[in-house]
Enzyme design. Sequence first.
Site, PDB file in Angstrom:
ATOM      1  N   LYS A 168       0.868  -1.074   0.089  1.00  0.00           N
ATOM      2  CA  LYS A 168      -0.075  -0.083   0.127  1.00  0.00           C
ATOM      3  C   LYS A 168       0.855   1.251  -0.103  1.00  0.00           C
ATOM      4  O   LYS A 168       1.417   1.818   1.134  1.00  0.00           O
ATOM      5  CB  LYS A 168      -0.928  -0.089   1.440  1.00  0.00           C
ATOM      6  CG  LYS A 168      -2.288   0.553   0.935  1.00  0.00           C
ATOM      7  CD  LYS A 168      -2.219   2.205   0.786  1.00  0.00           C
ATOM      8  CE  LYS A 168      -1.681   2.927   2.036  1.00  0.00           C
ATOM      9  NZ  LYS A 168      -1.537   4.640   1.756  1.00  0.00           N
TER      10      LYS A 168
ATOM     11  N   GLU B  34       9.640   1.437  10.671  1.00  0.00           N
ATOM     12  CA  GLU B  34      10.964   2.149  10.651  1.00  0.00           C
ATOM     13  C   GLU B  34      10.375   3.650  10.276  1.00  0.00           C
ATOM     14  O   GLU B  34       9.507   4.050   9.613  1.00  0.00           O
ATOM     15  CB  GLU B  34      11.582   1.791   9.085  1.00  0.00           C
ATOM     16  CG  GLU B  34      12.688   2.438   8.832  1.00  0.00           C
ATOM     17  CD  GLU B  34      12.932   3.665   8.254  1.00  0.00           C
ATOM     18  OE1 GLU B  34      12.828   4.925   9.217  1.00  0.00           O
ATOM     19  OE2 GLU B  34      13.019   3.859   6.946  1.00  0.00           O
TER      20      GLU B  34
ATOM     21  N   CYS C  77      13.837  10.452   6.514  1.00  0.00           N
ATOM     22  CA  CYS C  77      13.856   9.918   7.876  1.00  0.00           C
ATOM     23  C   CYS C  77      15.116  10.007   8.498  1.00  0.00           C
ATOM     24  O   CYS C  77      15.276  10.386   9.608  1.00  0.00           O
ATOM     25  CB  CYS C  77      13.082   8.607   8.303  1.00  0.00           C
ATOM     26  SG  CYS C  77      14.065   7.231   7.275  1.00  0.00           S
TER      27      CYS C  77
ATOM     28  N   GLU D 111      10.013  16.265  14.066  1.00  0.00           N
ATOM     29  CA  GLU D 111      10.517  16.001  12.798  1.00  0.00           C
ATOM     30  C   GLU D 111       9.730  17.006  11.452  1.00  0.00           C
ATOM     31  O   GLU D 111       8.587  16.971  11.674  1.00  0.00           O
ATOM     32  CB  GLU D 111      10.351  14.591  12.151  1.00  0.00           C
ATOM     33  CG  GLU D 111      10.677  14.184  10.755  1.00  0.00           C
ATOM     34  CD  GLU D 111      10.763  12.821  10.637  1.00  0.00           C
ATOM     35  OE1 GLU D 111      11.728  12.243  10.116  1.00  0.00           O
ATOM     36  OE2 GLU D 111       9.543  12.021  10.872  1.00  0.00           O
TER      37      GLU D 111
END
Length: 492
Positions: free
Chosen positions: A175, A250, A284, A385
């Site tokens: 997905k 992750e 990331c 972030e």
Amino acid sequence: MEQYQLFIGGKWVEAQSGDRTESIDPYTNEAWASVPVGNETDVDLAVKAARDAFEKGPWCTMSQSQRGRLLINLAGIIEKNIDRLAQIESRDNGKLIRETHTHLKSLVDYYIYFGGLADKVHGDVIPLSKTSVLNYTLREPIGVVGAITPWNSPLLLSTWKAAPALATGNTIVIKPSSTTPCSILEFAKLVEEAGFPPGVFNVVIGPGSRIGNYLAKHPGVDKISFTGGTETGKQLAEIAAKDVKRITLELGGKSPNIVFEDANIDNAVMGAMAGIFAACGQTCSAGSRLLLQRSIYDEFLDRLVERTNRIKMGNPIDWATELGPLANRTQLEKVQYYVDVAQQEGAKVLLGGKRPEDEELNKGLFYLPTILTNVDNKMRVAREEIFGPVLSVIPFDTEEEAIAIANDSDFGLVAGVWTNNIYRGHRMAKAIRSGTVWINTFRNANYASPFGGYKQSGYGRENGIDVIKDYTQVKSVWVETDEQMRDPFVVG
């Protein structure tokens, strides 16, 4: 306009709802492709196809070496289509063609590596005190894997999941992000060409909050592998826990890139730029916190600003472009929001902090490379972030202070250390709490090296031999070789 379909059970099909949406080119800010919008019914069909392939189809009866040969065959087909796939991914998410092209070349190596590893996944024989009993283990596939991938590097991050999942005999339902689905759908054509049995590899498209969550709680899915934001990862972990479903996460990072006074300054400047401005900061593993030893603080920033000012922004398809647009408008607005918040908390904009004034660039989703100073590690811009080209600069005096600042974070994905003192480099690598530490380099990854996070950056590993454990389960088998079974109620 390109027209795409879902790939389910080896067939190209429309979404059950008949709904479609458009994919936007971040450079032109215009639609360039039409994709289906799937729902729960499409997920049901994809999971059933994957389950049938795992339990009934030729996939489950293939030898490990046969599966490995299919993966290696796929690698060869990828190699012939690198240019086309790179163009499609750059157009879909705005990533530089020079980067998507590099990713595509690495995909060839990933599938060769895991294709070669496929027939080397095995159990062990366990020596026991009772010599008449043979005890051995089998390392078996988990089953149907649901892979949920983000928009920043669709093909690379899907490969991090698909290659080991298929090498170990699982089947997969991918997905991808609904904002960047096109390169994965193009990739599915190569899987089909490589000769994988129907249902082994499936792709469904749709909103993550709806079908991503549905995939995670689906009773026909045995494992979830997710790359994306930490909050979404927490939600998926909670969903998976209800069925005791395996999950690999992750997640995000707020990674420190630490420069000591004895470092090669020119190299460290390049490393700082690569850490935050490569991929427009949408990764990331971005080195979004630059920690500078105070004695070199001013000199380093002078050099960094000078080189950053020469970054060429433009069309990501142009090989001369060094910084492309952000992937979508939501991300553009998020970046500006954080820059505004940083200034409200006392940070100063040394460079950037706004959209470019160039009329041509303003048609797309561009944001200037931004450097913030006067940043304290307690500020939101240093703790949350951003996923954009925004660098927060924090000074330090001692090695101990650098370690304390680096570890004072909810995240622990990667870190960089720049020093010519080999003793210090190894001390820092041991002291920093993150899944990867780079010394005198930044932003390296390889199919043979494990990647994953500490703390809220996730758990489980991708890549390398370590990932095999995350896609297999161990069965212990006991065999009595003595033909005469003793009476269990007789002592002695």
